[in-house]
Design an enzyme around this catalytic site. Structure first.
Site, PDB file in Angstrom:
ATOM      1  N   LYS A 100       0.795  -1.338  -0.018  1.00  0.00           N
ATOM      2  CA  LYS A 100       0.044  -0.074  -0.006  1.00  0.00           C
ATOM      3  C   LYS A 100       0.865   1.293  -0.064  1.00  0.00           C
ATOM      4  O   LYS A 100       1.594   1.588   1.071  1.00  0.00           O
ATOM      5  CB  LYS A 100      -0.744  -0.010   1.195  1.00  0.00           C
ATOM      6  N   CYS A 155      13.618  11.644   6.012  1.00  0.00           N
ATOM      7  CA  CYS A 155      13.699  11.195   7.429  1.00  0.00           C
ATOM      8  C   CYS A 155      14.958  11.408   8.046  1.00  0.00           C
ATOM      9  O   CYS A 155      15.259  11.911   9.033  1.00  0.00           O
ATOM     10  CB  CYS A 155      13.446   9.784   7.688  1.00  0.00           C
ATOM     11  N   GLU A 174       9.749  17.618  14.419  1.00  0.00           N
ATOM     12  CA  GLU A 174       9.899  17.143  12.995  1.00  0.00           C
ATOM     13  C   GLU A 174       9.070  18.113  12.305  1.00  0.00           C
ATOM     14  O   GLU A 174       7.878  18.243  12.190  1.00  0.00           O
ATOM     15  CB  GLU A 174       9.838  15.922  12.710  1.00  0.00           C
TER      16      GLU A 174
END
Ligand code: UN1
Length: 506
Positions: free
Chosen positions: A187, A296, A396
């Site tokens: 997915k 990331c 973040e």
């Protein structure tokens, strides 16, 4: 197929793409679709994609379950050969894949080529793993007895991936899952369904048998949750936000599933007074503004010794000013758009927070240029004078926002670097070998760089982070194999008599 060479005029009717289940391209049962747009020009519709439902997902899971016994029984070197063919195909189609990636998620073409290359690298590495997949053979404590361990596949792997590395990350996950004999339900992020479709087309062409790889596009609620909750998907690998990762871990934990999570980061670069500041500037800019800060591993904090802070901030700002924003397929563009309008809003909110915490040195605005008006652009932004616990130094942002945090000395730098709930990558610029080794020992991060930025991990070492960046699993390298295999320890007694371990060997 739609063009991959640049924005298509809005009048073009976009292609409708399908799900891939049991080796066939099929429409979703509900017949609903969603669009994928070019983030550099939202008028450019890349295609329509099936909004897969729980029923579609269940069919994909069933197909993967059905394919599992014969895939598991296929010798691992043979599985590796198919993977090798897939790597070759990716190499042959590298330019086409990279251009499609820039169009769908915005990263500049050189970086898109790197993303495809990372997929190729892991495919070759894992193809070779088909001939390794080492277990242990150890001496038994009893005579005429063998002791060894082997790895075996777990079953259907649920692979849930983000948009920021839309080819590399699916490959990081699917290649180790498949070479070890698992089958896959994939997915992808709803921001990059076209990249996922192109990958799976090549996987089918490479010869992965029907049902071994199934693609279901659609929402996290309908598709993702069905995968996570299904009793027939015993292993899940997810890369994305910490909030989604925690929810997946909770849901999957109820069924004691194996879950590998790769989540947020707040990666820091430490710059000491003895550093080569020009090199540090290069490394910081590349890791802060490459992929528009949407990695990331992106650097979003620079922790600098006060003695050189002003000098470094000036160098960073002078160079950041020269970075050209634009469509990643156009020549000379350094920084592409953010993924979607929501990301532009989020970055804007953090810039407001930052204004209250430090000094805005450069950037801070959604790009106003008329040529960029239809894209999700945000200018490279630098704040100075940030304190370690300030919000923009802690949370973040996933955009082109860099916070510079001055500190008194190296000890304070280590403390500040580690003062975060995340721990993915970290780096230090210094010319002192003793200091470099202390940093290598004391940084709380899964990946440490010396005299380089925080991005650029290679595929044959473990990738992943400490603390809330993950749950202890690693991708890439041999470590990736751990996620997708069960250990089986086997004892063979050929003495012809009953030998009792721990009893007869005293
Ligand atoms: C990510 O952003 O999730 O080290 C992956 C790097 C790349 C991978 C980043 N090789 O920056």
């Amino acid at each position: 197929m739609t063009s991959t060479s640049g924005p298509t005029p809005a009048s073009d009717v976009p292609t409708t793409f399908r799900l891939f289940i049991a080796g066939a391209w099929v429409d979703g049962v509900a017949g609903e679709t969603f669009e994928s747009l070019n983030p550099a020009d939202r008028r450019d519709v890349i295609g329509r994609f099936q909004a897969g439902s729980a029923a579609d997902t269940a069919m994909a899971i069933k197909a993967a379950e059905t394919a599992f016994p014969s895939w598991r029984a296929t010798p691992a070197p043979k599985r590796g050969e198919i993977m090798y063919r897939f790597a070759e195909l990716m190499g042959r189609h590298k330019e086409r894949l990279a251009r499609a990636m820039t169009r769908e998620m915005g990263k500049v073409i050189a970086e898109a080529r790197g993303d495809v290359q990372e997929g190729i690298d892991i495919a070759y590495l894992m193809a070779g793993e088909g001939r390794r997949m080492f277990g242990d053979t150890v001496p038994s404590e009893l005579p005429d007895k063998w002791a060894m361990s082997i790895r075996q596949p777990i079953g259907v792997a649920g692979i849930i991936t983000p948009w920021n590395f839309p080819m590399a990350i699916p490959c990081w996950k699917m290649m180790p899952a498949l070479v070890t004999g698992n089958t896959v339900v994939f997915k992808p992020s709803s921001d990059t369904p076209h990249c996922a479709t192109l990958l799976v087309e090549l996987m089918a062409e490479a010869g992965f048998p029907p049902g071994t790889v199934n693609l279901v596009t659609g929402s996290g609620e309908a598709v993702g949750n069905t995968i996570v909750d299904s009793p027939d998907v015993p292993v899940i690998s997810f890369t994305g936000s910490s909030a989604t990762g925690k929810s997946i871990a909770e849901r999957a934990g109820r069924r004691l599933k194996r879950v590998s999570l790769e989540l947020g980061g707040k990666n820091g670069v430490v710059v000491l007074r003895d550093a080569d500041l020009e090199l540090a500037t290069d490394g910081i800019l590349w890791s802060a503004f490459g992929t528009t800060g949407q990695r990331c591993t992106a650097c979003s904090r620079v922790i600098v010794e006060r003695a050189v802070a002003d000098d470094l901030v000036k160098r960073l700002a002078d160079r950041a000013k020269t970075l050209k924003l634009g469509y990643g397929l156009d020549a000379g563009v350094d920084v592409g758009p953010l993924i979607n309008p929501g990301a532009v809003e989020k970055v804007g909110r953090y810039v407001e927070i930052g204004r209250g915490e430090g000094e805005l040195v450069i950037g801070g605005t959604a790009a106003g240029d008329a040529a960029l008006a239809h894209g999700n652009f945000f200018s490279p932004t630098i704040f100075s004078g940030i304190k370690p616990m300030d919000r923009i130094g802690q949370e973040e942002i996933f955009g082109p926002v860099l916070s510079v945090i001055p500190v008194d000395d190296f000890d304070a730098a280590i403390t500040a670097l580690n003062q975060t709930r995340y721990g993915l990558s970290a780096s230090i610029f210094t010319r002192d070998v003793n200091t470099a080794f202390r940093a290598m020992r004391d940084f709380e991060a899964g990946i440490v760089y010396v005299n380089a930025g925080t991005t650029g991990a290679e595929t044959h070492l473990p990738f992943g982070g400490w603390k809330e960046t993950g749950n202890g699993h690693r991708e890439a390298g041999h470590a990736a194999i751990e996620t997708y295999t069960e250990w089986k320890s086997i004892y063979v007694d050929f003495s012809g008599r009953l030998q009792r371990a721990q009893i007869d060997n005293q």
